[in-house]
Write a protein that holds these residues in place. Sequence first.
Motif, short mmCIF file in Angstrom:
data_model
loop_
_atom_site.label_atom_id
_atom_site.label_comp_id
_atom_site.label_asym_id
_atom_site.label_seq_id
_atom_site.Cartn_x
_atom_site.Cartn_y
_atom_site.Cartn_z
N PHE A 1 0.85 -1.19 0.00
CA PHE A 1 0.00 0.00 0.00
C PHE A 1 0.89 1.24 0.00
CE2 PHE A 1 -4.62 -0.09 0.67
CZ PHE A 1 -4.85 -1.46 0.55
N SER A 2 0.54 2.21 -0.84
CA SER A 2 1.29 3.46 -0.88
C SER A 2 0.31 4.63 -0.94
CB SER A 2 2.20 3.49 -2.11
OG SER A 2 2.81 4.75 -2.26
N ASP A 3 0.68 5.71 -0.25
CA ASP A 3 -0.21 6.88 -0.18
C ASP A 3 0.66 8.12 -0.13
OD1 ASP A 3 -2.44 8.37 -0.06
OD2 ASP A 3 -3.05 7.78 1.96
N ILE A 4 0.14 9.24 -0.65
CA ILE A 4 0.83 10.52 -0.56
C ILE A 4 0.46 11.18 0.77
CG2 ILE A 4 1.01 12.85 -1.50
CD1 ILE A 4 0.71 11.73 -4.27
N GLU A 5 1.46 11.58 1.49
CA GLU A 5 1.23 12.22 2.79
C GLU A 5 0.70 13.64 2.56
OE1 GLU A 5 3.98 13.85 6.48
OE2 GLU A 5 4.61 12.05 5.40
N GLY A 6 -0.43 13.96 3.27
CA GLY A 6 -1.01 15.30 3.18
C GLY A 6 -1.52 15.64 1.80
N PHE A 7 -2.15 14.68 1.14
CA PHE A 7 -2.59 14.93 -0.23
C PHE A 7 -3.68 16.01 -0.27
CE2 PHE A 7 -5.19 13.96 -4.00
CZ PHE A 7 -4.21 14.06 -4.97
N SER A 8 -4.54 16.04 0.74
CA SER A 8 -5.61 17.07 0.76
C SER A 8 -5.01 18.46 0.84
CB SER A 8 -6.55 16.83 1.94
OG SER A 8 -7.17 15.57 1.82
N ARG A 9 -3.97 18.62 1.65
CA ARG A 9 -3.31 19.93 1.77
C ARG A 9 -2.67 20.32 0.45
NH1 ARG A 9 1.78 20.56 2.30
NH2 ARG A 9 2.06 18.41 2.99
N ILE A 10 -2.06 19.35 -0.23
CA ILE A 10 -1.44 19.64 -1.52
C ILE A 10 -2.50 20.04 -2.54
CG2 ILE A 10 -0.17 18.60 -3.44
CD1 ILE A 10 1.29 16.86 -1.39
N ALA A 11 -3.63 19.34 -2.52
CA ALA A 11 -4.69 19.61 -3.49
C ALA A 11 -5.24 21.03 -3.34
CB ALA A 11 -5.82 18.59 -3.34
N GLU A 12 -5.25 21.54 -2.11
CA GLU A 12 -5.78 22.89 -1.89
C GLU A 12 -4.87 23.97 -2.49
OE1 GLU A 12 -6.18 23.16 2.29
OE2 GLU A 12 -7.98 21.89 2.39
N GLN A 13 -3.59 23.62 -2.67
CA GLN A 13 -2.62 24.62 -3.14
C GLN A 13 -2.49 24.63 -4.67
OE1 GLN A 13 1.15 24.02 -1.18
NE2 GLN A 13 0.17 23.36 0.73
N MET A 14 -3.16 23.74 -5.37
CA MET A 14 -2.94 23.60 -6.81
C MET A 14 -4.25 23.68 -7.57
SD MET A 14 -0.22 20.41 -6.72
CE MET A 14 0.48 20.81 -8.32
N SER A 15 -4.14 24.08 -8.85
CA SER A 15 -5.30 24.04 -9.73
C SER A 15 -5.59 22.58 -10.11
CB SER A 15 -5.03 24.86 -10.99
OG SER A 15 -4.02 24.22 -11.77
N PRO A 16 -6.79 22.27 -10.60
CA PRO A 16 -7.10 20.89 -10.99
C PRO A 16 -6.13 20.35 -12.04
CG PRO A 16 -9.11 22.16 -10.83
CD PRO A 16 -7.99 23.15 -10.66
N GLU A 17 -5.74 21.22 -12.98
CA GLU A 17 -4.83 20.76 -14.02
C GLU A 17 -3.45 20.41 -13.45
OE1 GLU A 17 -6.62 23.48 -14.14
OE2 GLU A 17 -8.10 23.01 -15.71
N GLN A 18 -2.97 21.29 -12.54
CA GLN A 18 -1.68 21.04 -11.92
C GLN A 18 -1.71 19.79 -11.06
OE1 GLN A 18 -1.34 24.87 -9.94
NE2 GLN A 18 0.24 25.55 -11.40
N LEU A 19 -2.82 19.63 -10.34
CA LEU A 19 -2.95 18.45 -9.48
C LEU A 19 -2.97 17.16 -10.31
CD1 LEU A 19 -3.34 17.36 -6.61
CD2 LEU A 19 -5.82 17.57 -6.96
N MET A 20 -3.67 17.23 -11.45
CA MET A 20 -3.72 16.03 -12.31
C MET A 20 -2.34 15.70 -12.87
SD MET A 20 -6.12 15.24 -15.61
CE MET A 20 -7.55 15.01 -14.55
N ALA A 21 -1.58 16.73 -13.29
CA ALA A 21 -0.24 16.50 -13.82
C ALA A 21 0.66 15.87 -12.76
CB ALA A 21 0.35 17.81 -14.33
N LEU A 22 0.60 16.40 -11.53
CA LEU A 22 1.43 15.85 -10.46
C LEU A 22 1.03 14.42 -10.14
CD1 LEU A 22 2.63 17.55 -7.23
CD2 LEU A 22 1.33 15.43 -7.03
N THR A 23 -0.27 14.18 -10.02
CA THR A 23 -0.74 12.84 -9.66
C THR A 23 -0.38 11.81 -10.73
OG1 THR A 23 -2.58 13.82 -8.44
CG2 THR A 23 -2.74 11.49 -8.97
N ASN A 24 -0.61 12.18 -11.99
CA ASN A 24 -0.30 11.23 -13.07
C ASN A 24 1.19 10.92 -13.14
OD1 ASN A 24 -2.98 11.03 -13.78
ND2 ASN A 24 -2.84 12.52 -15.45
N GLU A 25 2.03 11.93 -12.97
CA GLU A 25 3.47 11.68 -13.02
C GLU A 25 3.91 10.82 -11.85
OE1 GLU A 25 7.69 14.05 -13.70
OE2 GLU A 25 5.77 15.12 -13.78
N TYR A 26 3.34 11.10 -10.67
CA TYR A 26 3.70 10.31 -9.49
C TYR A 26 3.26 8.85 -9.65
CZ TYR A 26 3.13 8.32 -4.83
OH TYR A 26 3.15 7.47 -3.75
#
Length: 717
Positions: free
Chosen positions: A468-493
Motif C-alpha cells: 500500500f502506498s499513499d501521498i502524505e497530506g494529499f488534501s493539503r497539496i490539493a488545496e494549493q494547486m489548480s485541478p490541471e496542476q494536481l492532475m499532472a502531479l498525480t499522473n506523473e507520481y
Amino acid sequence: MAVAIGRRTRDALAVIVIALACAALFASPAFERARGLSLDALTWLRFEAFGNRHDAATSPAVVVAIDEESYQAAPFKGAPLLTWTGEIGRVLTALLDGGAKVVGFDMVFQTSIEQSEIPLGDTTLGEKTRGFDRDFLRALAAAAGGGKVVLGEIFGEPPILPAPGQRIAVRQQQNLRPLNTYTDSDDVVRRHPLTLSAEGKAVPSMALELAARSLGLAPRIAPDGVTLGDYTVPGSVAGTMTLNFAGGAQDIPTYSFADLRSCALNGDKDYFRREFAGKVVLIGTVGIEDRRLTSKRFATRAEGARRPRCVLGERAVPQSFARSTIAGVYIHATAVNNLVRQDAAIELKRPAVVAIATALALLAAALARVLRPASAAAILALLAVLYTALATALFNHAYALPLAEPLAAGVLALAATTGYRFMVTDKDRRLLQKSFAYYLAPREIERMLASRRLPQLGGETREVTVFFSDIEGFSRIAEQMSPEQLMALTNEYLSAITDVIESHDGYVDKYIGDSVVAMFGAPLDDPDHARSAARAALDCRARLAELNRTSTAFQGIKVAQRIGINSGAALVGNFGSQRRFNYSVMSDAVNVASRLEGANKFYGTTIIASDSTVKLAGDEFAWRELDTIRVKGREQSLSIYELHGRADALTPQDRRLLDGYAAGLAHWRAGELAQAGECFAAAAAVDTPSALFAARVTAACQAGPAAWDPVRALQEK
C-alpha cells in the motif's frame, strides 16, 4: 459416439498432417519446374566450396572449337562453313595420327558445296566444284574403317542428317549417332540421353557411343538401364543420365580450330601427340549459336581456349564476362567424361525425396509448435545451412541430395504450423493476454504465460505480499494547486511508482485517488515476493526523492509518501460480475497492509512492514523493529518494522541509531522504564520514533506501573 481428443493429441496430429501435406506438395509433379534447382544450386555450391575435382589435363574429352577466332582467321574469314570441309578433314587426320581414340562431330553438314545447283557460267556451282569434298570424305572413310569417327545426326521430323557422301564415307549407321539432348520443363539441360529410339530400336547417343569406343567396350542396353563395362549408369529419368557438370570453364580442354589447322600445315605431329593421345575429341561450334542453359548456369566463367597453343599466339580471354549458357558441344563432352570416369550424378528416387522432405517438414512443424516463431525460424535456418553443407559435401562424391523439396517443405510447414498455432493452439493464450492487457504490463503477461502457472479464473489462494502506498497530506497539496496542476502531479507520481513496482515483478491492483494498491507473488509466481516488495518500496522512496528534485510538476511542493507492506495468504483472481471484472486480491493481509501504511503517520516513518514480511525478505535489508501494535479490526497484536534501507548501505551513525532503539525497546518490554527512557532520549532529537517512545516512557512513569502496556493500540488509520 463422439470421442474427445486431448489438446496435446490434437496438436500432435495437426503437426503430422501439416508436415505430410507440405512434403507431398513439394514432392508432387506440380513442383517439377523448381525441382531442378537442387542440381543447379549443388553444382554452384560445390564449385565455390571445393573448386573442380579433376585437373583439366586429365579430362577424357576435349573440344576442338570452331570459334570466333577461327571465323576471323585466314583462309576462313568471309568463307561459308561448307567451304571448310577440306581443312576440317586435314585436322581430323592430324588428330587421329596424334593418337586420339575417337572423334565425334557435334555439327551436321547437311549439304555439300558439290551439290549446289546455283548457276555459274554455262553450268552450276556444284559442277565447277566437283571433288571439293574429296579430302574430307577420304579422311572420314579412313577414320571410319577403324571406328575412329562418329558423325552426328538429329532425330526428329524430319531428321537432320549429314550429306549423303559423308554418310557413305562413314558406312552409314555404323558411325552415325544422334546429337539430341534432353531438356527439363524449365528449358534447362540437366540430363542427357543414353539411348534414343529409331524404328523401335534403341540407338546409343553420341556421348554413349564415344565413351564406349574410348573404353573399348560395347554398351549393354536393357529396359531397366544402360551398363558400360562394370558401370551401371544411374538415372532418375528413363533412358537418360544425370549430368555431373564441373563449375567454371576450364574443366574441358578447348582448342581453337584455326590454331590446329595451322599446326597440321606445319606438320607438328608432336604437338598433336602431346595434346590428343588417348582423348575423345569433339568438334563443334563455340560461339553465339547453339548455347544452352544447364545445371552449371550459376557456376559458369568466361570461355576461351586455355590449352597451350601450337602456332598462333596466345589469345587474351576476357575474365570479366561470363555467360550463364554454354555451347552444346560441352554438354556432350561432359556426358563423355561422366561415363568414362563413372561419376554421373546420382539422384535419389522419389520415395527417398518424400521421406527427407517429410522429416524436415516434421521437424520444422514441431519447432513452430513449441518455440516462438523467431526462435523456430532461426533454428530451422541453422538446420537448413547444415543440411545444405552436407548435401554439398556429398555432391562432391556425385550423390545429389534434394535441396528444393525439403527446404521448401520445411519453410511452408513452419509457416503453416505458426498459423495453426495462432488460430487454434494459442487462442486461450490470446484470450488471457487480452484479459490482462489493460491492467498488467506486457512484459509481466509474457512472463506469466511462460511460467505455465496461470491464475484460475474465479480465484485461487496464493502466498503474496501486499503493498500500500499513499501521498502524505494529499488534501493539503490539493488545496494549493489548480485541478490541471494536481492532475499532472498525480499522473506523473502514479506513473513513476507503477514503473518501479512492475520492474520488480509487482502487479498494480488499483489506484484509489493518490493511493496505489499492489501485490507481489501474483499473478506471477514469485517465491521471493517479500524481497521484491521491499526492494520496490526502497526504489519508490528514491524515485520520489528524484521527482521532488527534477520534476516541473513538483515545483514548490515537497511530496512525501507512506508505504505499508504485509505478507500472507490471500485469495487472488478475477472478482466482479459476469460482464465486468477485475483481477484483485482479498484477505486479512490486505487490511493489515493498509493499516501499516497508516501507521507511518503516527511513527513519522516512510515504510513499515509486518513481521511476516521481514522473515521472508531476509537480512538483505536493515530492519528496525518499531513496536508491537494492535490495529483496528484485529484482536491479535502485531510486531511492526521500519524498512530503514539496504543492509550493505548502513552508515556507522545509522547502526548506532538502530542499536540504541533496539536496546530501548528491549528495556521497555522488560518493564525497565528508566533504562528505556535513557536509550530513547539519546536519539529523540533526530529520530521521530525515538522521540515518541521517550514520551511514552515518561507518561508511563508518571501514571505508575498499572498504566504500562507493551502493546500500543492504533485505532485510527
